[in-house]
Design an enzyme around this catalytic site. Structure first.
Site, short mmCIF file in Angstrom:
data_model
loop_
_atom_site.label_atom_id
_atom_site.label_comp_id
_atom_site.label_asym_id
_atom_site.label_seq_id
_atom_site.Cartn_x
_atom_site.Cartn_y
_atom_site.Cartn_z
N ARG A 298 12.50 25.75 -29.67
CA ARG A 298 12.83 25.14 -30.97
C ARG A 298 12.07 25.83 -32.11
O ARG A 298 10.85 25.98 -32.07
CB ARG A 298 12.45 23.65 -30.92
CG ARG A 298 12.51 22.93 -32.24
CD ARG A 298 13.92 22.75 -32.72
NE ARG A 298 13.98 21.88 -33.89
CZ ARG A 298 14.96 21.91 -34.77
NH1 ARG A 298 15.96 22.77 -34.63
NH2 ARG A 298 14.95 21.09 -35.80
N GLU B 259 -1.28 -4.91 -15.04
CA GLU B 259 -2.36 -5.89 -15.21
C GLU B 259 -2.83 -6.39 -13.84
O GLU B 259 -4.03 -6.56 -13.60
CB GLU B 259 -1.88 -7.09 -16.05
CG GLU B 259 -1.56 -6.76 -17.50
CD GLU B 259 -0.25 -6.00 -17.69
OE1 GLU B 259 0.56 -5.96 -16.74
OE2 GLU B 259 -0.04 -5.43 -18.77
N GLN C 216 9.12 12.67 -28.28
CA GLN C 216 8.62 13.00 -29.62
C GLN C 216 8.83 14.49 -29.93
O GLN C 216 9.24 14.85 -31.03
CB GLN C 216 7.13 12.64 -29.70
CG GLN C 216 6.57 12.61 -31.10
CD GLN C 216 7.11 11.44 -31.92
OE1 GLN C 216 7.66 10.49 -31.38
NE2 GLN C 216 7.00 11.53 -33.23
N ASP D 189 0.85 -1.21 0.00
CA ASP D 189 0.00 0.00 0.00
C ASP D 189 0.88 1.26 0.00
O ASP D 189 0.60 2.23 -0.70
CB ASP D 189 -0.87 0.05 1.26
CG ASP D 189 -2.10 -0.84 1.16
OD1 ASP D 189 -2.29 -1.48 0.11
OD2 ASP D 189 -2.87 -0.89 2.14
N GLU E 215 6.36 -3.57 -8.00
CA GLU E 215 5.35 -3.21 -6.97
C GLU E 215 3.93 -3.39 -7.50
O GLU E 215 3.04 -2.61 -7.18
CB GLU E 215 5.54 -1.76 -6.47
CG GLU E 215 6.87 -1.45 -5.87
CD GLU E 215 7.16 -2.20 -4.57
OE1 GLU E 215 8.34 -2.36 -4.25
OE2 GLU E 215 6.22 -2.65 -3.90
N GLY E 216 3.74 -4.41 -8.31
CA GLY E 216 2.43 -4.68 -8.89
C GLY E 216 2.40 -4.20 -10.33
O GLY E 216 2.33 -2.99 -10.58
N GLY F 116 12.17 15.40 -31.05
CA GLY F 116 12.61 14.85 -32.33
C GLY F 116 13.82 13.95 -32.14
O GLY F 116 13.92 13.25 -31.12
N GLY F 117 14.75 13.99 -33.09
CA GLY F 117 15.92 13.11 -33.04
C GLY F 117 16.74 13.30 -31.77
O GLY F 117 17.31 12.35 -31.23
N GLN G 235 -0.66 24.09 -33.38
CA GLN G 235 -1.74 23.58 -32.54
C GLN G 235 -1.55 22.11 -32.16
O GLN G 235 -1.97 21.69 -31.08
CB GLN G 235 -3.09 23.79 -33.23
CG GLN G 235 -3.50 25.27 -33.20
CD GLN G 235 -4.91 25.49 -33.70
OE1 GLN G 235 -5.40 24.74 -34.53
NE2 GLN G 235 -5.56 26.52 -33.20
#
Ligand SMILES: Cc1cc2nc3c(=O)[nH]c(=O)nc-3n(C[C@H](O)[C@H](O)[C@H](O)COP(=O)(O)OP(=O)(O)OC[C@H]3O[C@@H](n4cnc5c(N)ncnc54)[C@H](O)[C@@H]3O)c2cc1C
Length: 208
Positions: free
Chosen positions: A88, A188, A157, A60, A184-185, A160-161, A99
């Protein structure tokens, strides 16, 4: 009957902690081997047979803190990405003026704030209300780690590179955030835990 938990001192004869496990980001991880270890009775944690219960109660706390760690990674990635988007220049404009970039930053902001609120709720419930917080901690850990993965990926992302160049903060975060969805779990398993709490709560309401 059942499992019992003990404190075993690191220098106990028969305990071997020498086998380190190398993972994608630095983590103090290793295999523990207990061979004929003698552990005095006063090293028992709780009462005999309570080991599993103690381990679950410990989860917990640690599930909440893993959620908090994921939140920290996400915040850093969001901060890096926002600064970069303002700086950038592409096609004569700052990346932040597009946007699509703004939508990405908005999604990241929502994910970070929602994760923060769930992590704070788990901590608050534990500190102020007390008792077991399995549901709150599992929800916080599941959401914070899954969303941190998305936020860090978005940051990569936006870079970029440069985002995958070794040594960049977002590249390091990309490696560091991954394991949190497993230990710790795993996600799934957390879903199963959360669902069982939800179903138990409704069953209890029906019978009352
Ligand atoms: C960085 C790191 C640190 C760790 N630290 C510790 C530590 O301090 N102490 C410790 O004891 N362990 C530690 N672990 C181990 C970690 O707890 C386990 O790796 C984790 O619980 C998953 O178990 P597993 O690796 O055996 O995977 P498995 O149990 O084989 O699971 C494989 C996949 O199956 C999924 N799965 C499992 N059950 C179900 C199900 N019923 N339905 C659907 N899918 C399911 C899992 O979610 C997972 O995606 C650490 C692991 C890592 C990577």
């Amino acid at each position: 009957k059942g499992l019992s938990a003990f404190i075993v001192d690191a220098d106990t004869r028969g305990l071997d902690a020498s086998q380190r496990i190398d993972v994608i980001a630095p983590h103090p991880l290793g295999t523990l081997r207990f061979t004929g270890c003698l552990v005095p009775a006063d090293r028992l944690l709780g009462r005999p047979g309570e080991g599993f219960k103690i381990a679950m109660a410990t989860l917990d706390v640690f599930r909440s803190t893993v959620g908090a760690a994921a939140l920290g990674f996400a915040r850093r990635a969001f901060d890096e990405a926002t600064r970069w988007a303002l700086k950038r220049q592409v096609f004569g404009h700052a990346l932040s003026e597009f946007q699509l970039t703004q939508a990405r930053l908005a999604d990241m902001a929502v994910a970070v704030d929602a994760a923060a609120l769930l992590v704070y709720r788990a901590g608050w419930t534990r500190d102020i209300v007390g008792g077991r917080i399995t549901r709150e901690a599992s929800i916080a850990k599941l959401f914070a780690t899954e969303s941190a993965q998305q936020v860090v990926d978005s940051a990569v992302q936006l870079f970029g590179g440069l985002g995958v160049v070794r040594g960049m903060a977002v590249e390091r975060l990309y490696r560091e955030v991954r394991a949190l969805r497993i230990y710790e779990g795993a996600s799934e398993v957390l879903k199963l835990v959360i669902a069982s709490r939800v179903l138990d709560a409704m069953s209890a309401k029906k019978t009352s």
